[in-house]
Design an enzyme around this catalytic site. Sequence first.
Site, short mmCIF file in Angstrom:
data_model
loop_
_atom_site.label_atom_id
_atom_site.label_comp_id
_atom_site.label_asym_id
_atom_site.label_seq_id
_atom_site.Cartn_x
_atom_site.Cartn_y
_atom_site.Cartn_z
N CYS A 135 -60.96 -11.52 -8.08
CA CYS A 135 -62.25 -12.99 -8.33
C CYS A 135 -61.39 -13.61 -6.81
O CYS A 135 -60.12 -14.60 -7.41
CB CYS A 135 -61.85 -14.08 -8.81
SG CYS A 135 -62.71 -15.62 -8.21
N CYS A 138 -61.35 -17.29 -6.88
CA CYS A 138 -59.72 -17.97 -8.11
C CYS A 138 -58.01 -17.80 -8.18
O CYS A 138 -57.57 -19.14 -7.71
CB CYS A 138 -60.65 -17.24 -9.90
SG CYS A 138 -62.13 -17.06 -9.41
N ASP A 139 -58.25 -17.11 -7.42
CA ASP A 139 -56.84 -16.88 -6.69
C ASP A 139 -56.26 -17.17 -6.18
O ASP A 139 -54.96 -16.44 -5.63
CB ASP A 139 -56.38 -15.51 -8.22
CG ASP A 139 -56.52 -15.47 -9.34
OD1 ASP A 139 -56.54 -16.71 -10.38
OD2 ASP A 139 -57.15 -15.14 -10.25
#
Length: 341
Positions: A135, A138-139
Amino acid sequence: MSEPHELVIAGSGVAGLSAAVYAARADLAPLVLEGDEPGGQLTLTTDVENYLGFPEGVGGMELIQRGKEQAERFGATFEHGRIETATLDSDPIKLSLAGGETIQTQALIVATGASARWVGAENEEELMGYGLSTCATCDGAFHREHDVLVVGGGDSAMEEALFLAKFADSVTVVHRREELRASDIMARRARDHDAISFRWNTELEAIHGSQTDGVTGATLISHSDGYPTEQVADGVDVKREVVDIQGVFYAIGHTPNTEFLTDTPVELDSAGYIQTQTNAAGRMTAKTGVDGVFAAGDVADPMYRQAITAAGTGSMAALDAEAFLDSQTSEQAVESDQLVQ
Ligand code: NAP
């Protein structure tokens, strides 16, 4: 068989937990079946920086743990368990769990999520969450000024690459053949970006690094006919190269966890995601079209797939389930009144 529950929630990721908090606060005493991946996809990420209310970010595990405590505080209970088969057109609904137990419930919220597909590269289990991610939203921000790889050739891979290019010095898309699956517009955007390059006919064989140092490199294999992993399996020689990189992102698709719904009346789309229904006014609901069965989170959402949207649809499913259970109680009250008269 034990007494029917009022509400069972299948899945304990953000969607399931959010549904559990809402349902427990409505005194429905939900039973949450935690599934094979308790806590869902967030447990595979380190810090979550885009979930509202955590200005300094929050660990994925911590967010899940807090959600579980919040739901328990209001009376939700949790059990290890995965639904193997479901009889949804009976009243109450019957759920057979892996392990043999059968439980009954008046209403069911399916929040079983979707699992990101993994490539099968060496070391991926050890490094997932430590520089390897599924993701970018997300990261991605952890990879400022890094060189990173994105594996895949579809729209998700293009989207991940474009997002990562905001932070990383370079993004290399690794694709197993020389033609992208992505839509023209997404492919063009990625191709036109200065920081994004492509490695055609190439696959990821191994990821190097450790949980302490993060990802430090990768071994790529390539073959002019494409599908190099299959070439290796067929005993064909492939080109091997070790590259220095600090991040790897998998974008080879997701699989919704809906196997147990395949032979039920719940409508699934061609990829296996649950189709939720709109109401008479055309507004979205969490209803599946089967009385008493609701869906929340990624299992019904191939598009947004964010923790915050999963939490939102979790609350919708609990509210819809509560309304359904209320309507059942009212119907029963009317029926018993008629019997008395
Ligand atoms: P997808 O379209 O199925 O693409 C998966 C990609 O991963 C393909 O290029 C595939 O290669 C590759 N792949 C699959 N298994 C692999 C393996 N084991 N090793 C290496 N590569 C592998 O999945 P997606 O990109 O997640 O998209 C899913 C759906 O969501 C699509 O309908 C897409 O259009 C949509 N979507 C839309 C947007 C948008 O419009 N903004 C964004 C994201 C997703 P092959 O091509 O060789 O099969």
